[in-house]
Design an enzyme around this catalytic site. Structure first.
Site, PDB file in Angstrom:
ATOM      1  N   ASP A  27      88.261  45.639  40.692  1.00 52.08           N
ATOM      2  CA  ASP A  27      87.581  44.495  40.068  1.00 52.08           C
ATOM      3  C   ASP A  27      88.220  43.168  40.461  1.00 52.08           C
ATOM      4  OD1 ASP A  27      85.341  44.988  38.417  1.00 52.08           O
ATOM      5  OD2 ASP A  27      86.593  45.928  36.884  1.00 52.08           O
ATOM      6  N   LYS A  29      76.998  52.563  39.500  1.00 52.38           N
ATOM      7  CA  LYS A  29      78.221  52.545  40.308  1.00 52.38           C
ATOM      8  C   LYS A  29      78.503  53.947  40.842  1.00 52.38           C
ATOM      9  CE  LYS A  29      80.136  48.547  37.937  1.00 52.38           C
ATOM     10  NZ  LYS A  29      80.871  48.025  36.788  1.00 52.38           N
ATOM     11  N   GLN A  74      85.232  49.523  32.598  1.00 52.64           N
ATOM     12  CA  GLN A  74      84.019  48.757  32.333  1.00 52.64           C
ATOM     13  C   GLN A  74      84.205  47.867  31.103  1.00 52.64           C
ATOM     14  OE1 GLN A  74      81.372  48.679  34.338  1.00 52.64           O
ATOM     15  NE2 GLN A  74      80.159  47.343  33.023  1.00 52.64           N
TER      16      GLN A  74
HETATM   17  N1  GUN Z   1      81.077  44.296  32.893  1.00 50.11           N
HETATM   18  C1  GUN Z   1      80.165  43.451  33.430  1.00 50.11           C
HETATM   19  N2  GUN Z   1      80.488  43.146  34.710  1.00 50.11           N
HETATM   20  C2  GUN Z   1      81.627  43.822  34.981  1.00 50.11           C
HETATM   21  C3  GUN Z   1      82.447  43.910  36.147  1.00 50.11           C
HETATM   22  O1  GUN Z   1      82.204  43.305  37.190  1.00 50.11           O
HETATM   23  N3  GUN Z   1      83.530  44.722  36.036  1.00 50.11           N
HETATM   24  C4  GUN Z   1      83.834  45.383  34.891  1.00 50.11           C
HETATM   25  N4  GUN Z   1      84.931  46.135  34.884  1.00 50.11           N
HETATM   26  N5  GUN Z   1      83.105  45.312  33.808  1.00 50.11           N
HETATM   27  C5  GUN Z   1      81.999  44.536  33.845  1.00 50.11           C
END
Ligand code: GUN
Length: 280
Positions: free
Chosen positions: A118, A51, A95
């Site tokens: 998100d 990311k 996350q």
């Molecule tokens: N963990 C796995 N996929 C995601 C996601 O799309 N967003 C977040 N914040 N954590 C994750």
């Protein structure tokens, strides 16, 4: 047809990059993404690193805030409050998964909905379900973009989604309803899973089970989107048995190189949208 998620993500990232340059030229401002990473889970570390790399490549500011796995909920909430009030932060992502002492609901609810890249905050979930303007979770948004590369008009199509998570299954259903699909969500307690899937014009597999979807689960000429990421020996495989379905489906996403790259590109898209909404 094999849907090239890597290429589509590149196209989307290029568009985002161009828009950021154009806004920067006018305002001298760029979007900022803050990611909170708690603990030392390897997959989470890899996702977060990706990311950061991707956001920097398109010209955003990226900031990772790392905590050890025994950090208190209070400390994380304090940081989120700080980020909510920081005008240089356009988007905040915590996350998942979180350690046991940190309440997921409390954390998600504490993020300013207008910075919730998100799309997990109940305000965004509710707006999406009501058909209003909302920040849409990145994975289903990426899936929809890929589906629409194959078929523009989805009206009346029967879509079947395997999995009912807040991250993917439920928002995916909302997006496909908005496209006038007939939507079925199937899950671990569903009877006749195979029969339900075999009726799908569009099949979204987000079950978290390696190669669950076999040739006799899919309809001729269907569009199959594989959200799964499963470790099988030293290989990453999806929830779909790709080799079995690739000649029967009209289009299918590979793993890796399908939905994964689109998810991150959509995170950048959401961050850019949040940034633009704050420009006055
Ligand atoms: N963990 C796995 N996929 C995601 C996601 O799309 N967003 C977040 N914040 N954590 C994750």
């Amino acid at each position: 047809m094999i849907i090239d998620g890597k290429k589509e993500a590149e196209i989307l990232r290029d568009e985002i990059k161009k828009e950021i340059i154009s806004i920067k030229n006018k305002t001298n401002k760029v979007p900022g993404l803050s990611v909170i990473l708690i603990g030392d889970l390897v997959p989470s570390q890899i996702y977060v690193r990706n990311k950061e790399k991707n956001s920097k490549e398109v010209g955003m500011n990226s900031n990772i805030i790392k905590y050890s796995k025994d950090v208190t909920e209070e400390e994380v909430l304090k940081k989120i409050k700080e980020l909510n009030n920081d005008k240089n932060v356009s988007g905040i992502l915590v996350q998942l998964p979180l350690p046991d002492q940190i309440g997921k609901e409390k954390i998600i609810n504490s993020i300013d909905p207008s910075k919730d890249v998100d799309g997990f905050h109940p305000i965004n979930v509710g707006n999406l379900a009501s058909g209003y303007k909302a920040i849409v979770p990145c994975t289903p948004l990426g899936c929809l973009i890929l589906i629409k590369k194959v078929e523009k008009n989805l009206s009346g199509k029967h879509a079947v989604i395997i999995g009912r998570s807040n991250l993917n299954g439920k928002p995916m259903a909302q997006l496909l309803l908005k496209e006038n699909c007939t939507v079925t969500i199937v899950h671990t307690k569903t009877k006749n899973l195979k029969e339900e899937c075999s009726k799908a014009d569009i099949l979204i597999a987000a079950a978290g089970k390696a190669k669950l979807v076999k040739k006799d689960w899919v309809k001729n000429g269907s569009i199959i989107i594989d959200v799964g990421i499963n470790q099988e020996g030293d290989k990453i495989v999806g929830d779909v048995s790709f080799e079995e379905v690739k000649d029967k489906a009209k289009a299918v996403t590979p793993v890796p190189g399908g939905v994964g790259p689109m998810t991150i590109a959509c995170l950048l898209k959401n961050t850019l949208e949040c940034f633009k909404a704050r420009l006055t």
